[in-house]
Motif scaffolding. Structure first.
Motif, PDB file in Angstrom:
ATOM      1  N   LYS A 283      26.348  25.755  -6.164  1.00 20.19           N
ATOM      2  CA  LYS A 283      25.158  26.653  -7.176  1.00 20.19           C
ATOM      3  C   LYS A 283      23.694  25.684  -6.776  1.00 20.19           C
ATOM      4  CE  LYS A 283      27.367  28.812 -10.003  1.00 20.19           C
ATOM      5  NZ  LYS A 283      27.763  29.600 -11.054  1.00 20.19           N
ATOM      6  N   THR A 284      23.542  25.060  -6.494  1.00 18.71           N
ATOM      7  CA  THR A 284      21.987  24.485  -5.159  1.00 18.71           C
ATOM      8  C   THR A 284      22.802  25.102  -3.980  1.00 18.71           C
ATOM      9  OG1 THR A 284      22.395  22.452  -6.810  1.00 18.71           O
ATOM     10  CG2 THR A 284      20.911  22.210  -5.169  1.00 18.71           C
ATOM     11  N   ARG A 285      23.871  24.737  -3.695  1.00 16.92           N
ATOM     12  CA  ARG A 285      23.573  25.588  -2.275  1.00 16.92           C
ATOM     13  C   ARG A 285      23.343  26.959  -1.633  1.00 16.92           C
ATOM     14  NH1 ARG A 285      27.996  22.087   1.206  1.00 16.92           N
ATOM     15  NH2 ARG A 285      26.188  22.022   2.940  1.00 16.92           N
ATOM     16  N   GLU A 286      23.850  27.406  -2.854  1.00 19.92           N
ATOM     17  CA  GLU A 286      23.498  28.818  -3.035  1.00 19.92           C
ATOM     18  C   GLU A 286      22.224  29.244  -3.016  1.00 19.92           C
ATOM     19  OE1 GLU A 286      27.983  30.248  -4.863  1.00 19.92           O
ATOM     20  OE2 GLU A 286      26.069  30.583  -5.898  1.00 19.92           O
ATOM     21  N   ALA A 287      21.576  28.238  -4.376  1.00 24.81           N
ATOM     22  CA  ALA A 287      20.080  29.177  -4.519  1.00 24.81           C
ATOM     23  C   ALA A 287      19.356  28.497  -3.171  1.00 24.81           C
ATOM     24  CB  ALA A 287      20.057  27.579  -5.438  1.00 24.81           C
ATOM     25  N   LEU A 288      19.763  27.347  -2.684  1.00 23.34           N
ATOM     26  CA  LEU A 288      19.212  27.553  -1.183  1.00 23.34           C
ATOM     27  C   LEU A 288      19.214  27.853  -0.182  1.00 23.34           C
ATOM     28  CD1 LEU A 288      19.737  23.229  -0.723  1.00 23.34           C
ATOM     29  CD2 LEU A 288      17.702  23.943  -1.566  1.00 23.34           C
ATOM     30  N   TYR A 289      20.388  28.613  -0.118  1.00 22.02           N
ATOM     31  CA  TYR A 289      20.355  29.558   1.284  1.00 22.02           C
ATOM     32  C   TYR A 289      19.936  31.190   1.143  1.00 22.02           C
ATOM     33  CZ  TYR A 289      24.160  27.855   3.532  1.00 22.02           C
ATOM     34  OH  TYR A 289      25.116  26.552   4.026  1.00 22.02           O
ATOM     35  N   LEU A 290      20.185  31.707  -0.486  1.00 22.11           N
ATOM     36  CA  LEU A 290      19.070  32.831  -1.305  1.00 22.11           C
ATOM     37  C   LEU A 290      17.790  32.839  -1.286  1.00 22.11           C
ATOM     38  CD1 LEU A 290      21.305  35.191  -1.922  1.00 22.11           C
ATOM     39  CD2 LEU A 290      20.342  34.491  -4.286  1.00 22.11           C
ATOM     40  N   TYR A 291      17.235  31.766  -0.929  1.00 19.41           N
ATOM     41  CA  TYR A 291      15.620  31.829  -0.842  1.00 19.41           C
ATOM     42  C   TYR A 291      15.052  30.534   0.253  1.00 19.41           C
ATOM     43  CZ  TYR A 291      15.873  32.471  -5.890  1.00 19.41           C
ATOM     44  OH  TYR A 291      16.148  34.693  -7.015  1.00 19.41           O
ATOM     45  N   ASN A 292      16.291  30.884   0.938  1.00 22.21           N
ATOM     46  CA  ASN A 292      15.615  30.182   2.169  1.00 22.21           C
ATOM     47  C   ASN A 292      14.854  29.294   2.292  1.00 22.21           C
ATOM     48  OD1 ASN A 292      15.657  30.039   5.219  1.00 22.21           O
ATOM     49  ND2 ASN A 292      14.159  31.687   5.089  1.00 22.21           N
ATOM     50  N   ALA A 293      15.054  28.010   1.614  1.00 19.95           N
ATOM     51  CA  ALA A 293      14.478  26.693   0.898  1.00 19.95           C
ATOM     52  C   ALA A 293      14.128  25.432   2.289  1.00 19.95           C
ATOM     53  CB  ALA A 293      15.186  26.679  -0.419  1.00 19.95           C
ATOM     54  N   LYS A 294      13.414  25.125   2.367  1.00 17.17           N
ATOM     55  CA  LYS A 294      13.309  24.189   3.093  1.00 17.17           C
ATOM     56  C   LYS A 294      13.311  22.940   2.389  1.00 17.17           C
ATOM     57  CE  LYS A 294      10.341  26.643   6.135  1.00 17.17           C
ATOM     58  NZ  LYS A 294       9.755  27.944   5.737  1.00 17.17           N
ATOM     59  N   THR A 295      13.045  22.326   0.898  1.00 13.70           N
ATOM     60  CA  THR A 295      12.969  20.922   0.839  1.00 13.70           C
ATOM     61  C   THR A 295      13.884  21.394  -0.888  1.00 13.70           C
ATOM     62  OG1 THR A 295      10.942  21.078   0.996  1.00 13.70           O
ATOM     63  CG2 THR A 295      11.420  19.574  -0.989  1.00 13.70           C
ATOM     64  N   LEU A 296      14.050  20.321  -1.196  1.00 11.66           N
ATOM     65  CA  LEU A 296      15.253  20.204  -2.680  1.00 11.66           C
ATOM     66  C   LEU A 296      14.633  19.312  -3.685  1.00 11.66           C
ATOM     67  CD1 LEU A 296      17.429  21.358  -4.632  1.00 11.66           C
ATOM     68  CD2 LEU A 296      19.370  19.558  -3.502  1.00 11.66           C
ATOM     69  N   ILE A 297      14.546  19.602  -5.097  1.00 11.13           N
ATOM     70  CA  ILE A 297      13.992  18.701  -5.315  1.00 11.13           C
ATOM     71  C   ILE A 297      14.898  18.095  -7.140  1.00 11.13           C
ATOM     72  CG2 ILE A 297      11.746  17.619  -7.371  1.00 11.13           C
ATOM     73  CD1 ILE A 297      10.011  20.104  -5.418  1.00 11.13           C
ATOM     74  N   ILE A 298      15.024  17.192  -6.698  1.00 11.80           N
ATOM     75  CA  ILE A 298      16.133  16.699  -7.732  1.00 11.80           C
ATOM     76  C   ILE A 298      16.154  15.855  -8.834  1.00 11.80           C
ATOM     77  CG2 ILE A 298      18.643  16.413  -8.726  1.00 11.80           C
ATOM     78  CD1 ILE A 298      19.639  16.543  -6.023  1.00 11.80           C
ATOM     79  N   GLY A 299      15.745  16.388 -10.485  1.00 15.22           N
ATOM     80  CA  GLY A 299      14.821  15.838 -11.383  1.00 15.22           C
ATOM     81  C   GLY A 299      15.641  15.766 -13.073  1.00 15.22           C
ATOM     82  N   GLY A 300      15.333  15.032 -13.900  1.00 17.77           N
ATOM     83  CA  GLY A 300      15.675  14.597 -14.923  1.00 17.77           C
ATOM     84  C   GLY A 300      16.926  13.190 -15.273  1.00 17.77           C
ATOM     85  N   GLY A 301      17.092  12.665 -16.318  1.00 15.72           N
ATOM     86  CA  GLY A 301      17.299  11.920 -16.103  1.00 15.72           C
ATOM     87  C   GLY A 301      19.020  11.214 -15.952  1.00 15.72           C
ATOM     88  N   VAL A 302      19.804  12.582 -15.405  1.00 21.11           N
ATOM     89  CA  VAL A 302      21.464  12.621 -14.006  1.00 21.11           C
ATOM     90  C   VAL A 302      20.902  12.117 -12.966  1.00 21.11           C
ATOM     91  CG1 VAL A 302      23.344  13.996 -13.884  1.00 21.11           C
ATOM     92  CG2 VAL A 302      22.011  14.544 -16.200  1.00 21.11           C
ATOM     93  N   SER A 303      19.870  12.639 -12.260  1.00 15.90           N
ATOM     94  CA  SER A 303      19.732  12.443 -11.098  1.00 15.90           C
ATOM     95  C   SER A 303      20.087  10.373 -10.909  1.00 15.90           C
ATOM     96  CB  SER A 303      18.387  13.131 -10.110  1.00 15.90           C
ATOM     97  OG  SER A 303      17.782  12.431 -10.834  1.00 15.90           O
ATOM     98  N   ALA A 304      20.014   9.989 -11.422  1.00 18.61           N
ATOM     99  CA  ALA A 304      19.803   9.104 -11.333  1.00 18.61           C
ATOM    100  C   ALA A 304      21.722   8.617 -11.290  1.00 18.61           C
ATOM    101  CB  ALA A 304      20.470   7.801 -12.593  1.00 18.61           C
TER     102      ALA A 304
END
Ligand code: KG4
Ligand code: ZN
Length: 374
Positions: A283-304
């Protein structure tokens, strides 16, 4: 400028003081203290809001004394940053009430901060000292103050927020502009980790425990039995939403039906972690493609989570996307993320509430990112 930050949205009581110059990119941590309530809630298998409130009320004055010392030091504080939502209402109120009291007594302006925005800023923080720490240890007379700076974020960016209460994809066309483009329809991913752990008889919080077991599962020579395979919910749903409640139920059913020895449990934890990671990554990859994103910022406890970190890093390397993921000390709840967000507000000319206005701050347990002050 000096900012005192207070975080009490869930089961960590945390306070810090940071120091910076407006317009600069870095800040120094003067004090940073935290009391975790994990041991208290562990007995009950999850966080009890009213017990969290009682503990925050007990801990706040202790931590405040540690960071401020003499009351006259409040005079040097230029603003207070306090988490006002989202989170557990009784817990949030404890931080807000003490903030109001200090604000009124010492005439200090207040920044109410969105906890999830805090997780986003925490992810982009880089530690200036990591390379200097070795040198200072050799000459231990010198005390090294931690110094952080914001890494450069190229927009458009996507933020994936994964915690005990949230699973969200956020589109950011510029700094402090947030649009929710996907979210869980039921359980948050951290909640799923916690519930699955409870089903398997592991202590709260479940994430670190499942992750440890899954690592062992990856080292086991045998493979996962076919009947223990888990679904990847909504993998092909053609939207950016998630669902983890079916996955959790599937785990519960299998635990009831099949006898699991320790080795099978390890493999099963690996399968659960893989299922979650597969869905989050797709889903994150789809979002990155769809919005032509240059940066991904992951946050929150599960990112550990190590596995999620590794797979996300690999995906970003393949796609030429810059990944920000918080340092381990900043992935779960802390006060530094709240202070850093207030620092960013100062740099973006967002005004703090004056002492009178701050008396109207309310806890917003379901606060959205879409309307933060900017
Ligand atoms: O952000 P956080 O500290 O508090 C909330 O705002 O919810 O996140 C806590 C969640 C818990 O559900 C915990 O199980 C999960 O983060 N967590 C992990 C790991 N460490 C913490 N989940 C998976 N793997 C981990 N290593
Ligand atoms: Zn959090």
């Amino acid at each position: 400028m000096k900012i005192l930050a207070i975080e009490t949205s869930c089961d960590e009581t945390a306070i810090c003081i940071i120091n910076f110059r407006k317009g600069s990119n870095s800040f120094t941590v003067e004090k940073n203290v935290l009391i975790s309530q994990i041991e208290i809630h562990r007995e009950y298998g999850g966080v009890y809001p009213h017990m969290a409130k009682r503990e925050h009320i007990k801990n706040l004055p202790i931590l405040l004394e540690q960071v401020i010392g003499d009351e006259k030091n409040f005079k040097s504080v230029d603003a207070i940053a306090v988490t006002s939502g989202p989170g557990l209402s009784p817990a949030l109120w404890t931080g807000i009430e003490i903030t109001k009291k200090i604000s009124a007594e010492y005439n200090i302006p207040v920044f109410p901060i969105n906890h999830m925005e805090g997780h986003i800023y925490a992810s982009t923080l880089l530690n200036k000292n990591s390379s200097k720490i070795k040198k200072v240890k050799a000459n231990s007379k010198k005390e090294l103050k931690q110094e952080y700076y914001f890494g450069e974020v190229k927009y458009p960016a996507i933020s994936l927020l994964i915690s005990g209460g949230h699973t969200e994809l956020i589109f950011m066309d510029k700094e402090m502009s947030y649009k929710k483009i996907g979210a869980t329809l039921d359980d948050a991913v951290g909640e799923a980790f916690d519930k699955v752990a409870r089903t398997l008889g592991y202590p709260y919080p479940g994430g670190p425990e499942i992750s440890k077991r899954a690592e062992m599962g990856r080292k086991v020579a045998s493979t996962l039995a076919e009947e223990l395979r888990l679904p990847r919910p909504m993998l092909h749903s053609n939207d950016l939403n998630f669902s983890f409640s079916g996955l959790k139920t599937s785990v519960i059913n299998k635990v009831e039906k099949y006898e699991l020895d320790n080795e099978k449990k390890d493999l099963f934890c690996m399968e659960f972690e893989n299922a979650v990671t597969d869905v989050l990554t797709k889903k994150t990859r789809e979002a990155l493609y769809l919005y032509n994103a240059k940066t991904l910022i992951i946050g929150g406890g599960v990112s550990a989570n190590n596995h999620i970190r590794n797979v996300m890093q690999k995906m970003c390397d393949e796609d030429g996307v810059k990944l920000y993921i918080p340092g381990r000390e900043l992935s779960t709840d802390n006060a530094l993320m709240i202070a850093a967000t207030a620092f960013a507000k100062v740099n973006n000319n967002v005004l703090a509430l004056n002492m009178l206005e701050s008396q109207n701050i309310k806890a917003e347990p379901n606060m959205n990112l879409d309307n933060v002050s900017k």
